[in-house]
Scaffold this active site. Sequence first.
Site, PDB file in Angstrom:
ATOM      1  N   HIS A 155       0.563  -1.006  -0.364  1.00  0.00           N
ATOM      2  CA  HIS A 155       0.335  -0.550  -0.175  1.00  0.00           C
ATOM      3  C   HIS A 155       0.662   0.970  -0.120  1.00  0.00           C
ATOM      4  CE1 HIS A 155      -3.430  -2.958   0.990  1.00  0.00           C
ATOM      5  NE2 HIS A 155      -2.442  -3.355   2.001  1.00  0.00           N
ATOM      6  N   SER A 276      14.704  21.897 -16.289  1.00  0.00           N
ATOM      7  CA  SER A 276      13.651  22.489 -16.781  1.00  0.00           C
ATOM      8  C   SER A 276      13.961  24.103 -17.759  1.00  0.00           C
ATOM      9  CB  SER A 276      13.191  23.078 -15.521  1.00  0.00           C
ATOM     10  OG  SER A 276      11.705  23.960 -15.809  1.00  0.00           O
ATOM     11  N   LYS A 282      15.786  21.841 -12.041  1.00  0.00           N
ATOM     12  CA  LYS A 282      15.112  20.944 -11.924  1.00  0.00           C
ATOM     13  C   LYS A 282      16.174  19.956 -12.955  1.00  0.00           C
ATOM     14  CE  LYS A 282      10.695  20.548 -12.347  1.00  0.00           C
ATOM     15  NZ  LYS A 282      10.129  20.038 -11.500  1.00  0.00           N
ATOM     16  N   GLU A 289       9.036   8.843 -18.068  1.00  0.00           N
ATOM     17  CA  GLU A 289       8.270   9.436 -17.670  1.00  0.00           C
ATOM     18  C   GLU A 289       7.884   8.738 -19.191  1.00  0.00           C
ATOM     19  OE1 GLU A 289       8.311  13.120 -16.409  1.00  0.00           O
ATOM     20  OE2 GLU A 289       8.821  13.393 -14.072  1.00  0.00           O
TER      21      GLU A 289
END
Length: 457
Positions: A155, A276, A282, A289
Amino acid sequence: MKLWGGRFIKEENSLVNQFNASISFDQRFYRQDIHGSIAHVTMLAKQGILTDSEKQQIVEGLEGILTDVENGTLEIDPAAEDIHSFVEAVLTQRIGDVGKKLHTGRSRNDQVALDMKLYIRDEISQLDSLLKNLLHALLTIIESNLETYMPGFTHLQKAQPVTVSHHFGAYFEMFLRDRSRLSDIRKRMNTCPLGAGALAGTTYPLDREYTASLLGFDCATRNSMDSVSDRDYLIELCSAMATVMMHLSRFCEEMILWNSNEYQFVELDDAYSTGSSIMPQKKNPDIAELVRGKTGRVYGALVSILTTMKGIPLAYNKDMQEDKELVFDAIDTTKGCIALFTGMLETMKFNKEIMEKSAANGFTNATDAADYLVNHGIPFRDAHGIVGRLVLYCLDRGIALDDMSLEEYKAISPVFEEDIYDAISLKTCVEKRTVLGAPGPSAMAKVVVEYKKLLEE
Ligand code: ARG
């Protein structure tokens, strides 16, 4: 030039031409198409359907076309209807009328079925070797992290301590199954459709088994109608690739989390991250992704081809031409994702201290504290309750089970003795899990021996 002009008085509409043509995507298997044709004429000559001299001229012509396409001196004509017409047209241009005998006892229906099988066979072996590389990368990580402790989750809540080896071993198992799925598909699909003709075979005395053996098939297909309309193996392949992508996607999701500032379990290499345009601090896990994102595309191919096939009456129908772009895209996507993911994994760094620290808090040793009581004669259900009270006590004070004094332990249960500390240490919790399949380094080391053997096969 069309292969079927005779029966027509009018040219087809130019939009129809474009809509119908498949050359833009089926040119991919020019090599397979030519190899298939060479096997076909070799068989025709063996059966006395073509003379040896005719066969010789056709084979030389085809080999010339192959060489010229390969070295770029012959460009595939984008105006041709498909790769089959293109090859036959060039052959006839080059060697004259004898080239027109190539298509004896054959239809584009069995030809395209053959080409696609030959092409897919090659792609399956490429997918397999990419997965094998991935397994090697995983094995390297597994072998060097037998005692790198980390929390195991259920979980997404800390559950019990495991090791990096064990966690990555789970993915090793998944990709191992993916390879075995591919090999099953390869086995089942390896039958040669050539000789099925348009749908009903042919009256020429073909030796279909001979053609099949020339092309490395296990045997010839048994039903000509099924031969030209079977796309099951493509559906199976899309399903296997969808499963590979699902595995990669889960893995990516974890690495994205682990690479986040909140976890900091791993650090992705600069070479596999991007920045970024506005936020200078970043470093984003775009590759992971994108792999996660492209999973949808491969699922899409599976659903598309299933849907395309569901209403098609026997035997060949043009709907089936739709199989190619879908499957090609799914293959390209899956291959690309496996390769990139492997590189990302190979260059990723583990923050072992952070992982170990994380494993040491969050009460991942609570089960072991309960097991300690069980070993001292307390029934498990009661032990569970006692440790629950310990956890509550610790939560109130913001401490771990390891931080409690023996007096505090004894206040909750007199059964506890000095050896409780050793029993619930992170090291003990992991090391004592020696049952087959568990994270204990001794258990895991045995599994690693098997993994190595499996990769040598
Ligand atoms: N381009 C076609 C396909 O991919 C080849 C077979 C064409 N056969 C036919 N009868 N029109 O399916």
